[in-house]
Design a protein around this motif. Structure first.
Motif, mmCIF file in Angstrom:
data_model
loop_
_atom_site.group_PDB
_atom_site.id
_atom_site.type_symbol
_atom_site.label_atom_id
_atom_site.label_comp_id
_atom_site.label_asym_id
_atom_site.label_seq_id
_atom_site.Cartn_x
_atom_site.Cartn_y
_atom_site.Cartn_z
ATOM 1 N N PHE A 160 0.851 -1.184 0.000
ATOM 2 C CA PHE A 160 0.000 0.000 0.000
ATOM 3 C C PHE A 160 0.891 1.240 0.000
ATOM 4 N N PRO A 161 0.612 2.237 -0.853
ATOM 5 C CA PRO A 161 1.474 3.429 -0.907
ATOM 6 C C PRO A 161 1.500 4.168 0.432
ATOM 7 N N ALA A 162 2.707 4.512 0.891
ATOM 8 C CA ALA A 162 2.855 5.146 2.206
ATOM 9 C C ALA A 162 2.239 6.535 2.243
ATOM 10 N N THR A 163 2.097 7.175 1.069
ATOM 11 C CA THR A 163 1.616 8.569 1.046
ATOM 12 C C THR A 163 0.102 8.663 1.173
ATOM 13 N N ILE A 164 -0.585 7.581 0.969
ATOM 14 C CA ILE A 164 -2.058 7.622 1.000
ATOM 15 C C ILE A 164 -2.566 7.445 2.431
ATOM 16 N N GLN A 165 -3.544 8.293 2.781
ATOM 17 C CA GLN A 165 -4.047 8.297 4.157
ATOM 18 C C GLN A 165 -5.566 8.147 4.172
ATOM 19 N N ARG A 225 0.077 -7.081 -7.680
ATOM 20 C CA ARG A 225 -0.322 -6.766 -9.068
ATOM 21 C C ARG A 225 -1.241 -5.551 -9.128
ATOM 22 N N SER A 226 -1.761 -5.156 -7.990
ATOM 23 C CA SER A 226 -2.746 -4.056 -7.965
ATOM 24 C C SER A 226 -2.034 -2.705 -7.996
ATOM 25 N N GLU A 227 -2.789 -1.688 -8.413
ATOM 26 C CA GLU A 227 -2.256 -0.309 -8.381
ATOM 27 C C GLU A 227 -3.222 0.537 -7.559
ATOM 28 N N VAL A 228 -2.668 1.331 -6.660
ATOM 29 C CA VAL A 228 -3.509 2.255 -5.884
ATOM 30 C C VAL A 228 -3.077 3.667 -6.279
ATOM 31 N N ILE A 229 -3.964 4.379 -6.955
ATOM 32 C CA ILE A 229 -3.604 5.698 -7.499
ATOM 33 C C ILE A 229 -4.400 6.778 -6.772
ATOM 34 N N LEU A 230 -3.694 7.735 -6.218
ATOM 35 C CA LEU A 230 -4.333 8.835 -5.492
ATOM 36 C C LEU A 230 -5.053 9.742 -6.481
ATOM 37 N N ARG A 231 -6.275 10.181 -6.134
ATOM 38 C CA ARG A 231 -7.018 11.156 -6.972
ATOM 39 C C ARG A 231 -7.030 12.470 -6.187
#
Lengths: 272, 365
Positions: free
Chosen positions: B61-66, B92-98
Motif C-alpha cells: 500500500f502506498p505510504a503517502t495515501i491516508q 499486481r494491484s495499483e492504488v492511485i491517489l485522486r
C-alpha cells in the motif's frame, strides 16, 4: 517463544479407565504421550474432583485413590524435585476428604492393559458446592461429546467441519471425529448414564413417575423415520396431556439414567 | 473517466478478479505479522463510496495515501473471509491517489451485540442501557463541547461509551446507529459523534448477570461473569505499597515524586481460572480481594501490625488456590493475550449453581 498452557480436561474416572489408545507426541522429545479417551479427548492434563477413598503415605512416595461417581482415579506423588509440592499437598489430605486435583496423566502399559496415574500439580480440599459445580460442568461436557459422537457415527465420512455446522464446538467436533476413528464400537451408554445422573442429581429433580409411562410410550410409538423422536414433538404431546416442560425434561433425564431411552442426536430420543 | 465507469461498492460480489474501483479510504490501519518468511506488514481498513462501504486488505500500500483520500484501485479482487466480502489489494494491484477529489460515503452499519464488537468492523448499530454517566466540558477544534461518558450494556456485555455533544441519560435504553468502535488500553470503547443517531428504545430482553464460558470469549468485553477453579496462583501476588499522593506502586517505601507522602496498602493477585471449556488469567486488587481474605478496608492500613507481606501472600494462596469461584469483571487484551480484570469475586455458591444448571440444561432442550 512462550508455550501454550496444556488444557486440563474435566473427565470422569470411567472415561480414563476405558481408554486404550495412546498417541506419541513427536514434536516434543521425552514428553508423555497423549491419552485418547473413548469420548475422543486428547489428554495429558486433567482437572478432577472426588472423595479420597484410600491413602498410602511413605517417605518417598504418596499414593492416593480418589473416587468420583463413575470409578477411581489413582494419584501418585514422589518427593523428588518435580513432585515434592504434589506430595506435600497429598500428605495434607485425609480419607473421605472431598478434593479437587489438577495433574498430569501418566500411562503404564502392561501386556494388553494400560494403567493410568495422575501426578498432582494441585490437590486441595474443597466443599460440596465445588464438587457439584465440577459435576455439572463435567456432565455437560461429556453429554455434548456423546451427542457429537453419535452424529459422527451416523455420517459416512465424519468431519470436523460437518459437525461444527451442526452446532458443535471445534473441540467437540475434533473429539467426535477422533472417537469415531479410534473407538468405533465403544458403548457410550455407561458414561452417559453417569453424566445424566450427575446433572440430574445436582439439579435435584423430583421425578414425576406418573408422566414417565406417557412419555416413554410416546417415544416408542412415534419414531416414524427411525431417527428418534423430536423433543419438540414430545413436548407438544406432553403439553396436550397437561404435562409441563419442566416435568418433560425431568422425565427425559430420568428415563435416560434408567436406560429406557437414549438421545441419538441433539434433541432426538429413541426407546431402548 | 467518469464515476459511472467504476462499479459501485454495494454491487461488488465475492470471487471477482481484475476489478477497478474508485473509493474513499474511510479508515486505514496496519499490522505486523511474523511467519516463516520473517516479519511482514499488511494494511487493512474500509473503503467507501456513495453506495456503501467494504473492508479491504492490502499486502502492499502506498505510504503517502491516508484515511480520507480518494483513490482509484486497479487489478484488485474480492473474496469472502469469515462470511464477509472483502477487497484484496496485492502486488499486481495499483492504488492511485485522486488528488483534490472528494467522495460522499454512505455509511453502512453492522447490527451487532456488544460481545461481537471488534475494531475490524468499526461502524456499528446496537442497543443497550446506559449507566455510570459522567460529564465534563472540553475544547475541541477551538470550541467548547460537552463530553458525556459512561457504560452501555446489553444482554451480552458492557462497553465504555463516549459521546461528544449528545447527552447520555442514566438508566435510559437507547438505539445507536453509526457509533465507532475503537480500542484503548486493551479495552474496546464506543464513540458517539455528530453523525451518530441516538434514539430511545425499549429493549426486548432483560439485562441480568452475563454468565459466559471461557471458550466463548474471543476478544475484549466488559461486564461478564465467569466461573471456574483457580489454578496456577501467581507467586508474585501479595501486598503492594502505593504512594498516597499519586497512587504509584512503590518498590521502596518512599515515592520518588512525593518523598514526604505516606504509603498506603494495596493488594495484587493473579491466577488462572479454568472452567472446563478454557482458561484465562485473572488479576485483581484490594477492592475485590479484601472481602475474600476477611479483612475490612479500614483495617488494611500500614498502622495495623498484624499485616505482613508473608502473611498476606500465604493468606491469598490459601483462599484462592484450587477453589471454585464466580468472578465478575472485564476482559482486556494485553501482550500475552486476553485476561480478566476482577471487579468482584465470590466462592461458588448454591444460588449460582441453580442458575448455572439451568443455563447448561437449556443447551439440551
Amino acid at each position: 517463544m512462550a508455550r501454550k498452557r496444556e488444557f486440563a480436561y474435566w473427565v470422569y474416572a470411567r472415561e480414563i479407565r476405558d481408554s486404550t489408545v495412546l498417541e506419541e507426541n513427536h514434536e516434543e522429545e521425552r514428553s508423555k504421550p497423549y491419552v485418547i479417551t473413548p469420548l475422543g479427548s486428547k489428554i495429558r492434563r486433567v482437572l478432577i474432583t472426588g472423595r479420597v477413598s484410600q491413602k498410602n503415605a511413605e517417605e518417598n512416595m504418596t499414593r492416593m485413590t480418589v473416587a468420583d461417581s463413575s470409578g477411581n482415579f489413582y494419584l501418585t506423588a514422589f518427593s523428588n524435585d518435580f513432585g515434592s509440592q504434589g506430595k506435600i499437598m497429598l500428605d495434607g489430605l485425609e480419607l473421605n476428604d472431598n478434593v479437587m486435583v489438577m495433574g498430569r496423566l501418566s500411562s503404564f502399559q502392561n501386556e494388553d492393559k494400560i494403567y493410568f496415574n495422575i501426578n498432582p500439580e494441585i490437590a486441595v480440599k474443597v466443599n460440596d458446592t465445588s464438587m457439584k459445580y465440577w459435576n455439572l460442568r463435567a456432565s455437560h461436557v461429556a453429554r455434548r461429546k456423546i451427542y457429537a459422537i453419535r452424529a459422527a457415527r451416523n455420517s459416512e465420512t465424519p468431519s470436523k467441519e460437518e459437525l461444527m455446522k451442526m452446532g458443535y464446538s471445534e473441540e467437540e467436533s475434533e473429539c467426535a471425529v477422533r472417537a469415531a476413528k479410534n473407538y468405533p464400537d465403544y458403548n457410550t451408554a455407561d458414561i452417559e448414564a453417569v453424566a445424566s445422573g450427575s446433572s440430574a442429581a445436582t439439579a435435584q429433580p423430583e421425578a414425576n413417575s406418573g408422566h414417565s409411562d406417557f412419555i416413554l410410550d410416546y417415544i416408542r410409538n412415534n419414531d416414524e423415520d427411525g431417527r428418534g423422536c423430536r423433543y419438540e414433538d414430545i413436548l407438544a404431546a406432553a403439553n396436550n396431556a397437561q404435562i409441563s416442560q419442566g416435568d418433560v425434561d425431568e422425565v427425559l433425564n430420568n428415563l435416560g439414567s434408567d436406560g429406557e431411552i437414549f438421545e441419538v442426536s441433539l434433541k432426538r430420543y429413541k426407546a431402548i | 473517466m467518469i464515476d459511472e465507469d467504476f462499479p459501485q461498492i454495494s454491487s461488488l460480489e465475492p470471487g471477482k478478479q481484475n476489478l477497478g474501483i474508485k473509493a474513499k479510504i474511510v479508515s486505514l490501519q496496519q499490522r505486523k505479522i511474523k511467519n516463516e518468511k520473517g516479519e511482514t506488514v499488511y494494511f487493512y481498513g474500509i473503503l467507501g463510496d456513495r453506495s456503501g462501504t467494504i473492508s479491504f486488505t492490502a499486502w502492499v500500500f502506498p505510504a503517502t495515501i491516508q484515511a480520507g483520500d480518494v483513490v482509484e484501485i486497479r487489478n484488485c479482487s474480492t473474496k469472502e473471509y469469515n462470511n464477509v466480502n472483502r477487497v484484496y489489494i496485492d502486488a499486481r494491484s495499483e492504488v492511485i491517489l485522486r488528488p483534490g477529489e472528494d467522495l460522499e460515503v454512505k455509511r453502512t452499519f453492522k447490527e451487532l451485540k456488544i460481545k461481537d464488537l471488534t475494531t475490524t468492523s468499526p461502524y456499528v448499530s446496537l442497543e443497550g442501557r446506559i449507566s455510570g454517566v459522567m460529564e465534563k466540558e472540553m475544547e475541541r477544534n477551538g470550541e467548547k463541547v460537552q463530553l458525556f461518558y459512561g457504560d452501555l450494556e446489553d444482554d451480552t456485555g458492557k462497553i465504555r461509551l463516549t459521546s461528544f455533544g449528545k447527552a447520555l441519560k442514566e438508566g435510559e435504553t437507547i438505539r445507536i446507529e453509526g457509533a465507532k468502535v475503537s480500542e484503548y488500553n486493551g479495552r474496546l470503547r464506543l464513540t458517539i459523534n455528530d453523525r451518530t443517531t441516538v434514539l430511545p428504545t425499549k429493549l426486548q430482553y432483560e439485562i441480568t448477570e452475563r454468565i459466559v464460558n471461557l471458550m466463548d470469549i474471543t476478544g475484549p468485553i466488559g461486564g461478564v461473569t465467569v466461573q471456574g477453579f483457580a489454578v496456577n496462583f501467581g507467586q508474585k501476588s501479595g501486598l503492594v505499597m502505593r504512594c498516597s499522593e499519586c497512587n504509584q506502586r512503590l518498590d521502596d517505601l518512599r515515592c520518588p515524586d512525593h518523598p514526604d507522602a505516606p504509603f498506603i496498602y494495596d493488594l495484587f493477585a493473579y491466577f488462572t481460572i479454568d472452567d472446563g471449556t478454557g482458561h484465562m488469567q485473572c488479576t485483581g486488587g484490594r477492592i475485590p480481594l479484601l472481602p475474600l481474605l476477611g479483612i475490612k478496608l479500614e483495617d488494611f492500613v500500614p498502622s495495623n501490625k498484624s499485616i505482613s507481606r508473608r502473611g498476606i501472600q500465604a493468606l491469598l494462596e490459601e483462599k484462592i488456590q484450587g477453589m471454585a469461584f464466580v468472578i465478575g469483571g472485564d476482559v482486556v487484551k494485553s501482550q500475552v493475550g486476553l485476561s480478566l480484570r476482577i471487579r468482584d469475586i465470590r466462592p461458588m455458591d448454591e444460588e449460582f449453581l441453580k442458575t448455572f444448571s439451568r443455563m447448561l440444561e437449556a443447551d439440551f432442550q
